[in-house]
Motif scaffolding. Sequence first.
Motif, mmCIF file in Angstrom:
data_model
loop_
_atom_site.group_PDB
_atom_site.id
_atom_site.type_symbol
_atom_site.label_atom_id
_atom_site.label_comp_id
_atom_site.label_asym_id
_atom_site.label_seq_id
_atom_site.Cartn_x
_atom_site.Cartn_y
_atom_site.Cartn_z
ATOM 1 N N GLY A 183 0.822 -1.199 0.000
ATOM 2 C CA GLY A 183 0.000 0.000 0.000
ATOM 3 C C GLY A 183 0.854 1.245 0.000
ATOM 4 N N PRO A 184 0.226 2.409 -0.019
ATOM 5 C CA PRO A 184 0.966 3.672 -0.054
ATOM 6 C C PRO A 184 1.761 3.904 1.228
ATOM 7 N N LEU A 185 2.757 4.759 1.101
ATOM 8 C CA LEU A 185 3.582 5.157 2.242
ATOM 9 C C LEU A 185 3.181 6.567 2.662
ATOM 10 N N GLY A 186 2.872 6.751 3.935
ATOM 11 C CA GLY A 186 2.425 8.054 4.404
ATOM 12 C C GLY A 186 1.139 8.468 3.716
ATOM 13 N N ASP A 187 1.072 9.724 3.273
ATOM 14 C CA ASP A 187 -0.153 10.178 2.598
ATOM 15 C C ASP A 187 -0.211 9.750 1.141
ATOM 16 N N GLY A 188 0.909 9.220 0.607
ATOM 17 C CA GLY A 188 0.927 8.721 -0.766
ATOM 18 C C GLY A 188 1.013 9.792 -1.824
ATOM 19 N N ASN A 189 1.098 11.060 -1.428
ATOM 20 C CA ASN A 189 1.112 12.147 -2.406
ATOM 21 C C ASN A 189 2.499 12.410 -2.993
ATOM 22 N N GLN A 190 3.525 11.861 -2.374
ATOM 23 C CA GLN A 190 4.891 12.129 -2.837
ATOM 24 C C GLN A 190 5.120 11.497 -4.211
ATOM 25 N N TYR A 191 5.821 12.245 -5.059
ATOM 26 C CA TYR A 191 6.091 11.752 -6.410
ATOM 27 C C TYR A 191 7.175 10.682 -6.397
ATOM 28 N N MET A 192 7.015 9.706 -7.284
ATOM 29 C CA MET A 192 8.031 8.686 -7.533
ATOM 30 C C MET A 192 8.500 8.846 -8.979
ATOM 31 N N ILE A 237 -1.942 -4.857 -11.215
ATOM 32 C CA ILE A 237 -1.257 -5.784 -12.119
ATOM 33 C C ILE A 237 -1.079 -7.144 -11.460
ATOM 34 N N LEU A 238 -0.835 -7.136 -10.139
ATOM 35 C CA LEU A 238 -0.675 -8.389 -9.398
ATOM 36 C C LEU A 238 -2.015 -8.987 -8.963
ATOM 37 N N ARG A 239 -3.095 -8.238 -9.222
ATOM 38 C CA ARG A 239 -4.448 -8.662 -8.821
ATOM 39 C C ARG A 239 -4.530 -8.894 -7.316
ATOM 40 N N ARG A 240 -4.053 -7.903 -6.613
ATOM 41 C CA ARG A 240 -4.072 -7.930 -5.161
ATOM 42 C C ARG A 240 -4.621 -6.600 -4.648
ATOM 43 N N PRO A 241 -5.148 -6.558 -3.431
ATOM 44 C CA PRO A 241 -5.560 -5.280 -2.842
ATOM 45 C C PRO A 241 -4.342 -4.469 -2.413
ATOM 46 N N ALA A 242 -4.551 -3.167 -2.231
ATOM 47 C CA ALA A 242 -3.460 -2.301 -1.760
ATOM 48 C C ALA A 242 -4.041 -1.243 -0.840
ATOM 49 N N PHE A 243 -4.623 -1.697 0.255
ATOM 50 C CA PHE A 243 -5.304 -0.767 1.152
ATOM 51 C C PHE A 243 -4.541 -0.529 2.455
ATOM 52 N N LEU A 244 -3.456 -1.275 2.676
ATOM 53 C CA LEU A 244 -2.702 -1.106 3.914
ATOM 54 C C LEU A 244 -1.701 0.032 3.758
ATOM 55 N N ARG A 245 -1.958 1.115 4.440
ATOM 56 C CA ARG A 245 -1.111 2.297 4.344
ATOM 57 C C ARG A 245 -0.092 2.297 5.487
ATOM 58 N N MET A 246 1.175 2.557 5.154
ATOM 59 C CA MET A 246 2.221 2.636 6.172
ATOM 60 C C MET A 246 2.282 4.061 6.721
ATOM 61 N N PRO A 247 1.912 4.290 7.978
ATOM 62 C CA PRO A 247 1.956 5.645 8.537
ATOM 63 C C PRO A 247 3.382 6.185 8.574
ATOM 64 N N LYS A 248 3.494 7.509 8.469
ATOM 65 C CA LYS A 248 4.814 8.141 8.508
ATOM 66 C C LYS A 248 5.568 7.781 9.790
ATOM 67 N N GLU A 257 16.066 8.294 9.743
ATOM 68 C CA GLU A 257 16.162 9.401 8.781
ATOM 69 C C GLU A 257 15.973 8.921 7.342
ATOM 70 N N MET A 258 16.390 7.682 7.061
ATOM 71 C CA MET A 258 16.292 7.149 5.712
ATOM 72 C C MET A 258 14.850 7.088 5.217
ATOM 73 N N ALA A 259 13.864 7.065 6.135
ATOM 74 C CA ALA A 259 12.456 7.037 5.751
ATOM 75 C C ALA A 259 12.077 8.243 4.902
ATOM 76 N N ASP A 260 12.791 9.360 5.068
ATOM 77 C CA ASP A 260 12.466 10.562 4.303
ATOM 78 C C ASP A 260 12.615 10.359 2.805
ATOM 79 N N LEU A 261 13.511 9.425 2.393
ATOM 80 C CA LEU A 261 13.645 9.123 0.972
ATOM 81 C C LEU A 261 12.336 8.602 0.392
ATOM 82 N N MET A 262 11.535 7.931 1.205
ATOM 83 C CA MET A 262 10.304 7.317 0.732
ATOM 84 C C MET A 262 9.072 8.182 0.997
ATOM 85 N N LEU A 263 9.182 9.061 1.980
ATOM 86 C CA LEU A 263 8.038 9.892 2.349
ATOM 87 C C LEU A 263 7.987 11.205 1.581
#
Length: 296
Positions: A183-192, A237-248, A257-263
Amino acid sequence: MNILITGATGLIGSELYKHLLNHHSVTVLTRTPANAYLKLGHRIEAVRSLDKVDFNDTDVVINLAGEPIVNKRWTPEQKQRVYDSRIALTEEIAERINQAEKKPKTLISGSAIGYYGRQGEQVIGEDYEHCYDEFSHQLCKDWEQAAQKAQTRVCLLRTGIVLSARGGALTKMLPAFRCGLGGPLGDGNQYMSWIHLDDMVQVIMYLIKYEHISGPINATAPHPVSNEEFSKTLAQILRRPAFLRMPKAALRLLMGEMADLMLYGQNVQPKRMLKEGFRFRHPELRPALAQILSRH
């Protein structure tokens, strides 16, 4: 041409060398030549030290080596290892190039979109100047400055998230997503800002061929997506749900500190490559992921 690669056994290098061997002689700098021959075959020449490389007889240097950034928690000691593994080698390469009487024509040196630091929705090209001053920016800035000491044509690869099923970020995500736990990380708004491995290799091949290109190059696909969209697309694509969000807070607890790369992300565009006429084989995320996952 005679080409020297550092980091040839990594994700990018282990795909790139296959394309180079078709028309070029390839030398690989590695701490363990036996492992390099095992992984890459015996058509290469593997050396432990730059002392074994004749820079007068080297046409192109491709510098991709460095301690993995996200494999370990960022303690002060680990950050120093990450920093030293890039800067020291790059400075040595630049010095060897400058000492050569017949200098290599090109140095293609690694960097990353972390150069820009955390950003919002602002579209970022290579000339973007308002970088956020944090560890990733300082690391990439110093890394690029070390490469630019070389008295030859220098191309700086500001690489995004390289997508492949054989390594890198995607392989770390797949187990959770295949179990329906992604699922998304944090609010999920960050660009990849991502790039397919095939396109990453072709960008490097393009830079070898077209010798008028130099300076920073954004090695990213032209259509970055939010973390939320990436997660949903991968799950579909994997035909799986993606509703589990990882809170910041949870991600920071796990990774520090490395979490900031993903958030925090960046909306990076490959403006120079597009202007130069480079055509991406995989410009859109959904078909790129589908192709990767169907292949493997």
